[in-house]
Write a protein that holds these residues in place. Sequence first.
Motif, PDB file in Angstrom:
ATOM      1  N   LEU A   1      28.691 -32.860  44.930  1.00 13.83           N
ATOM      2  CA  LEU A   1      28.310 -31.778  45.829  1.00 13.83           C
ATOM      3  C   LEU A   1      29.284 -31.612  46.990  1.00 13.83           C
ATOM      4  O   LEU A   1      29.780 -30.517  47.240  1.00 13.83           O
ATOM      5  CB  LEU A   1      26.918 -32.027  46.400  1.00 13.83           C
TER       6      LEU A   1
ATOM      7  N   TYR B   1      33.868 -29.277  49.131  1.00 15.82           N
ATOM      8  CA  TYR B   1      32.594 -28.919  48.526  1.00 15.82           C
ATOM      9  C   TYR B   1      32.772 -28.444  47.094  1.00 15.82           C
ATOM     10  O   TYR B   1      33.781 -27.825  46.745  1.00 15.82           O
ATOM     11  CB  TYR B   1      31.927 -27.782  49.305  1.00 15.82           C
TER      12      TYR B   1
ATOM     13  N   SER C   1      29.431 -24.692  43.777  1.00 20.05           N
ATOM     14  CA  SER C   1      28.017 -24.379  43.560  1.00 20.05           C
ATOM     15  C   SER C   1      27.187 -24.454  44.839  1.00 20.05           C
ATOM     16  O   SER C   1      26.123 -23.842  44.921  1.00 20.05           O
ATOM     17  CB  SER C   1      27.429 -25.321  42.508  1.00 20.05           C
ATOM     18  N   VAL C   2      27.674 -25.196  45.838  1.00 18.53           N
ATOM     19  CA  VAL C   2      26.890 -25.349  47.068  1.00 18.53           C
ATOM     20  C   VAL C   2      27.641 -24.893  48.304  1.00 18.53           C
ATOM     21  O   VAL C   2      27.099 -24.943  49.420  1.00 18.53           O
ATOM     22  CB  VAL C   2      26.436 -26.813  47.251  1.00 18.53           C
TER      23      VAL C   2
ATOM     24  N   ARG D   1      26.186 -23.105  51.554  1.00 16.64           N
ATOM     25  CA  ARG D   1      24.735 -23.327  51.609  1.00 16.64           C
ATOM     26  C   ARG D   1      24.412 -24.771  51.996  1.00 16.64           C
ATOM     27  O   ARG D   1      23.417 -25.046  52.664  1.00 16.64           O
ATOM     28  CB  ARG D   1      24.132 -22.988  50.248  1.00 16.64           C
ATOM     29  N   PHE D   2      25.238 -25.693  51.569  1.00 18.35           N
ATOM     30  CA  PHE D   2      25.113 -27.103  51.921  1.00 18.35           C
ATOM     31  C   PHE D   2      26.257 -27.463  52.867  1.00 18.35           C
ATOM     32  O   PHE D   2      27.387 -26.995  52.688  1.00 18.35           O
ATOM     33  CB  PHE D   2      25.192 -28.001  50.694  1.00 18.35           C
TER      34      PHE D   2
ATOM     35  N   MET E   1      20.955 -29.006  53.790  1.00 16.87           N
ATOM     36  CA  MET E   1      20.772 -28.132  52.633  1.00 16.87           C
ATOM     37  C   MET E   1      19.902 -26.952  53.037  1.00 16.87           C
ATOM     38  O   MET E   1      18.772 -27.142  53.504  1.00 16.87           O
ATOM     39  CB  MET E   1      20.110 -28.907  51.487  1.00 16.87           C
TER      40      MET E   1
ATOM     41  N   ASP F   1      17.546 -26.628  42.908  1.00 16.33           N
ATOM     42  CA  ASP F   1      18.102 -27.729  43.709  1.00 16.33           C
ATOM     43  C   ASP F   1      17.295 -29.007  43.565  1.00 16.33           C
ATOM     44  O   ASP F   1      17.667 -30.040  44.122  1.00 16.33           O
ATOM     45  CB  ASP F   1      18.173 -27.328  45.182  1.00 16.33           C
TER      46      ASP F   1
ATOM     47  N   TYR G   1      19.142 -37.103  44.726  1.00 21.99           N
ATOM     48  CA  TYR G   1      20.385 -36.986  45.488  1.00 21.99           C
ATOM     49  C   TYR G   1      20.901 -38.387  45.827  1.00 21.99           C
ATOM     50  O   TYR G   1      20.129 -39.247  46.268  1.00 21.99           O
ATOM     51  CB  TYR G   1      20.163 -36.177  46.759  1.00 21.99           C
TER      52      TYR G   1
END
Length: 125
Positions: free
Chosen positions: A47, A59, A62-63, A66-67, A82, A89, A93
């Motif tokens: 991630l 990053y 995909s994230v 947003r993350f 997040m 999601d 983790y």
Amino acid sequence: VQLQASGGGTVQAGGSLRLACAGSGRTFGRYSMGWFRRPPGEERRFLAAISWNDGVTFYADSVKGRFFISKDNAKNTVYLQMNSLSPEDTAVYYCAADLARPGNPWFNRYAIDYWGKGTLVTVSS
């Protein structure tokens, strides 16, 4: 290096959650830190990662946006903020530490030096 992740739980879709990973160990400061996740029935995927020394981040597409990964040097802790969470999601983790600088090598989960125990995030619809 020892890693302890926390902050998992259940959140509604559209909500936010922040995970934390506390690191320890004599050589901890040499490592970059990162986050992976393993959705149900899928493989563990990268991630985000951050360099402990200079804060450079990297990053997965995909994230991205947003993350957000950040660190607190005084607490030896890395965070994963997040946002705009969706049921997709939902995953376990994991935090990780590796000597590699944040970048493409982090996509190879088999080369990661240290793993923390996972923390479950469930996003309800």
